[in-house]
Design a protein around this motif. Structure first.
Motif, PDB file in Angstrom:
ATOM      1  N   LEU A  35       0.826  -1.212   0.000  1.00  0.00           N
ATOM      2  CA  LEU A  35       0.000   0.000   0.000  1.00  0.00           C
ATOM      3  C   LEU A  35       0.859   1.260   0.000  1.00  0.00           C
ATOM      4  CD1 LEU A  35      -2.763  -0.970   2.607  1.00  0.00           C
ATOM      5  CD2 LEU A  35      -3.090  -0.638   0.144  1.00  0.00           C
ATOM      6  N   ILE A  36       1.865   1.274   0.857  1.00  0.00           N
ATOM      7  CA  ILE A  36       2.717   2.453   0.980  1.00  0.00           C
ATOM      8  C   ILE A  36       3.544   2.670  -0.279  1.00  0.00           C
ATOM      9  CG2 ILE A  36       4.669   3.435   2.260  1.00  0.00           C
ATOM     10  CD1 ILE A  36       1.928   3.572   3.674  1.00  0.00           C
ATOM     11  N   TYR A  84       1.397   4.711  13.258  1.00  0.00           N
ATOM     12  CA  TYR A  84       0.216   4.491  12.429  1.00  0.00           C
ATOM     13  C   TYR A  84      -0.749   3.473  13.010  1.00  0.00           C
ATOM     14  CZ  TYR A  84       2.747   0.463  10.354  1.00  0.00           C
ATOM     15  OH  TYR A  84       3.429  -0.712  10.138  1.00  0.00           O
ATOM     16  N   TYR A  85      -0.376   2.814  14.107  1.00  0.00           N
ATOM     17  CA  TYR A  85      -1.362   2.080  14.895  1.00  0.00           C
ATOM     18  C   TYR A  85      -0.806   1.839  16.284  1.00  0.00           C
ATOM     19  CZ  TYR A  85       0.952  -2.571  14.143  1.00  0.00           C
ATOM     20  OH  TYR A  85       1.819  -3.640  14.104  1.00  0.00           O
ATOM     21  N   LEU A 219       7.306   8.655   3.724  1.00  0.00           N
ATOM     22  CA  LEU A 219       6.537   7.574   4.320  1.00  0.00           C
ATOM     23  C   LEU A 219       5.359   8.120   5.119  1.00  0.00           C
ATOM     24  CD1 LEU A 219       9.432   5.248   5.555  1.00  0.00           C
ATOM     25  CD2 LEU A 219       7.817   4.749   3.697  1.00  0.00           C
ATOM     26  N   GLU A 220       5.595   9.190   5.861  1.00  0.00           N
ATOM     27  CA  GLU A 220       4.512   9.770   6.663  1.00  0.00           C
ATOM     28  C   GLU A 220       3.382  10.288   5.776  1.00  0.00           C
ATOM     29  OE1 GLU A 220       6.727  11.132  10.778  1.00  0.00           O
ATOM     30  OE2 GLU A 220       6.609  12.575   9.130  1.00  0.00           O
ATOM     31  N   ALA A 221       3.734  10.875   4.650  1.00  0.00           N
ATOM     32  CA  ALA A 221       2.707  11.356   3.731  1.00  0.00           C
ATOM     33  C   ALA A 221       1.898  10.184   3.175  1.00  0.00           C
ATOM     34  CB  ALA A 221       3.347  12.145   2.593  1.00  0.00           C
ATOM     35  N   ALA A 222       2.586   9.109   2.825  1.00  0.00           N
ATOM     36  CA  ALA A 222       1.892   7.922   2.301  1.00  0.00           C
ATOM     37  C   ALA A 222       1.032   7.275   3.378  1.00  0.00           C
ATOM     38  CB  ALA A 222       2.903   6.931   1.744  1.00  0.00           C
ATOM     39  N   LEU A 223       1.534   7.224   4.612  1.00  0.00           N
ATOM     40  CA  LEU A 223       0.768   6.646   5.720  1.00  0.00           C
ATOM     41  C   LEU A 223      -0.531   7.418   5.939  1.00  0.00           C
ATOM     42  CD1 LEU A 223       3.642   5.897   8.255  1.00  0.00           C
ATOM     43  CD2 LEU A 223       2.075   4.196   7.282  1.00  0.00           C
ATOM     44  N   GLN A 224      -0.446   8.731   5.838  1.00  0.00           N
ATOM     45  CA  GLN A 224      -1.643   9.546   6.024  1.00  0.00           C
ATOM     46  C   GLN A 224      -2.673   9.266   4.935  1.00  0.00           C
ATOM     47  OE1 GLN A 224      -0.857  13.721   6.460  1.00  0.00           O
ATOM     48  NE2 GLN A 224      -2.997  14.260   6.728  1.00  0.00           N
ATOM     49  N   GLN A 225      -2.210   9.149   3.703  1.00  0.00           N
ATOM     50  CA  GLN A 225      -3.118   8.910   2.585  1.00  0.00           C
ATOM     51  C   GLN A 225      -3.746   7.520   2.646  1.00  0.00           C
ATOM     52  OE1 GLN A 225      -4.214  11.055   0.182  1.00  0.00           O
ATOM     53  NE2 GLN A 225      -3.143  12.601   1.396  1.00  0.00           N
ATOM     54  N   LYS A 226      -3.004   6.555   3.153  1.00  0.00           N
ATOM     55  CA  LYS A 226      -3.459   5.157   3.153  1.00  0.00           C
ATOM     56  C   LYS A 226      -3.977   4.698   4.515  1.00  0.00           C
ATOM     57  CE  LYS A 226      -2.628   3.996  -1.131  1.00  0.00           C
ATOM     58  NZ  LYS A 226      -3.731   3.561  -2.013  1.00  0.00           N
ATOM     59  N   GLN A 227      -4.250   5.638   5.405  1.00  0.00           N
ATOM     60  CA  GLN A 227      -4.613   5.291   6.775  1.00  0.00           C
ATOM     61  C   GLN A 227      -5.789   4.323   6.853  1.00  0.00           C
ATOM     62  OE1 GLN A 227      -5.650   8.676   9.163  1.00  0.00           O
ATOM     63  NE2 GLN A 227      -5.851   7.494  11.040  1.00  0.00           N
ATOM     64  N   LEU A 234      -5.058  -4.310   9.052  1.00  0.00           N
ATOM     65  CA  LEU A 234      -4.838  -4.703  10.442  1.00  0.00           C
ATOM     66  C   LEU A 234      -6.061  -5.423  10.999  1.00  0.00           C
ATOM     67  CD1 LEU A 234      -3.081  -1.430  11.637  1.00  0.00           C
ATOM     68  CD2 LEU A 234      -1.977  -3.649  11.263  1.00  0.00           C
ATOM     69  N   GLU A 235      -7.247  -4.912  10.702  1.00  0.00           N
ATOM     70  CA  GLU A 235      -8.470  -5.565  11.167  1.00  0.00           C
ATOM     71  C   GLU A 235      -8.637  -6.937  10.526  1.00  0.00           C
ATOM     72  OE1 GLU A 235     -11.612  -2.826  10.388  1.00  0.00           O
ATOM     73  OE2 GLU A 235     -11.004  -1.429  11.966  1.00  0.00           O
TER      74      GLU A 235
END
Length: 245
Positions: A35-36, A84-85, A219-227, A234-235
């Motif tokens: 995803l990232i 991110y979690y 990475l932080e920008a991608a994490l925000q977009q793919k949150q 994870l679920e």
């Protein structure tokens, strides 16, 4: 990001450590890496090294890979992203036994055979309560999938399901994987907060080499977009999620 995928996001991955990663790309960290990388316009390329055998020193810091998908926030051997979690250690037991355990202070724990990974926060917390010796079956935390695959962290859950132990107090993502992917009939009680400065919950970040702030920011920008998509992964793997705040 728009554009064709052309370059690699080089991921440091363990070749045999489910539910996190393996060479068949069946772990949730494998899915999150995809995803990232896609969000960054890159292809996730996994470079394999057992996570518990000098991963940072011998693999990340020598430039053989660039990103650790899951590290505790605050891990000072890397530069880490915003978390991110957040997840926790859990008390796990067979639902059919209906122990109704809610904390490490429940008296029933003094009567049960408990499985726990050695030198983890729950192991220390049990010892503080005088729960030790033959009552506790301690499993190795460190293993190398190339040489001691039988010692992988999920073994404690397999022993729980085989009734070799009564209760397992383990890292939540490991227990959750068995519940979600293998339909294990387990109750899971997250251990929130801390015990005499022993933390039971941890925020999880991505890690890069020290001072690689450019990659960290991307990475932080991608994490925000793919949150939301990461949360769904994870679920899907049964990771017990706690509020990040």
């Amino acid at each position: 990001m728009a554009g064709a995928v052309s370059e690699e996001l080089r991921i440091c991955s363990d070749p045999g450590n489910l539910p996190f990663s393996n060479q068949q790309l069946q772990g949730f960290e494998n899915k999150i890496a995809d995803l990232i990388a896609s969000e960054m316009g890159l292809r996730a390329a996994h470079y394999w090294w057992p996570a518990q055998r000098g991963l940072v020193r011998s693999f990340l810091n020598t430039g053989r890979c660039d990103v650790l998908i899951g590290v505790p926030t605050g891990y000072d051997r890397v530069t880490f992203t915003k978390p991110y979690y957040r997840t926790a250690y859990v008390i796990a037991y067979d639902k059919a036994r209906d122990f109704s355990i809610t904390s490490l202070d429940d008296d029933i724990l003094k009567e049960l055979k408990i499985g726990v990974h050695v030198n983890t926060p729950p192991h220390s917390a049990l010892a503080r309560r005088g729960i030790m010796g033959d009552q506790v079956k301690a499993y190795p935390l460190f293993f190398d999938s190339q040489y001691s695959a039988e010692d992988y962290p999920g073994r404690v859950v397999e022993d729980l399901l085989a009734k070799k132990i009564d209760v397992a107090i383990i890292w939540g993502p490991i227990a959750g994987y068995f519940v979600q992917k293998r339909a294990a009939p387990l109750a899971m009680i997250p251990l929130e907060g801390h015990d005499a400065r022993i933390p039971f919950t941890f925020k999880i970040s991505m890690g890069v080499r020290k001072r690689d702030n450019e990659l960290k920011s991307k990475l932080e920008a991608a994490l925000q977009q793919k949150q939301s998509e990461i949360q769904q992964v994870l679920e899907d793997y049964g990771v017990p999620l706690l509020p990040l705040n």
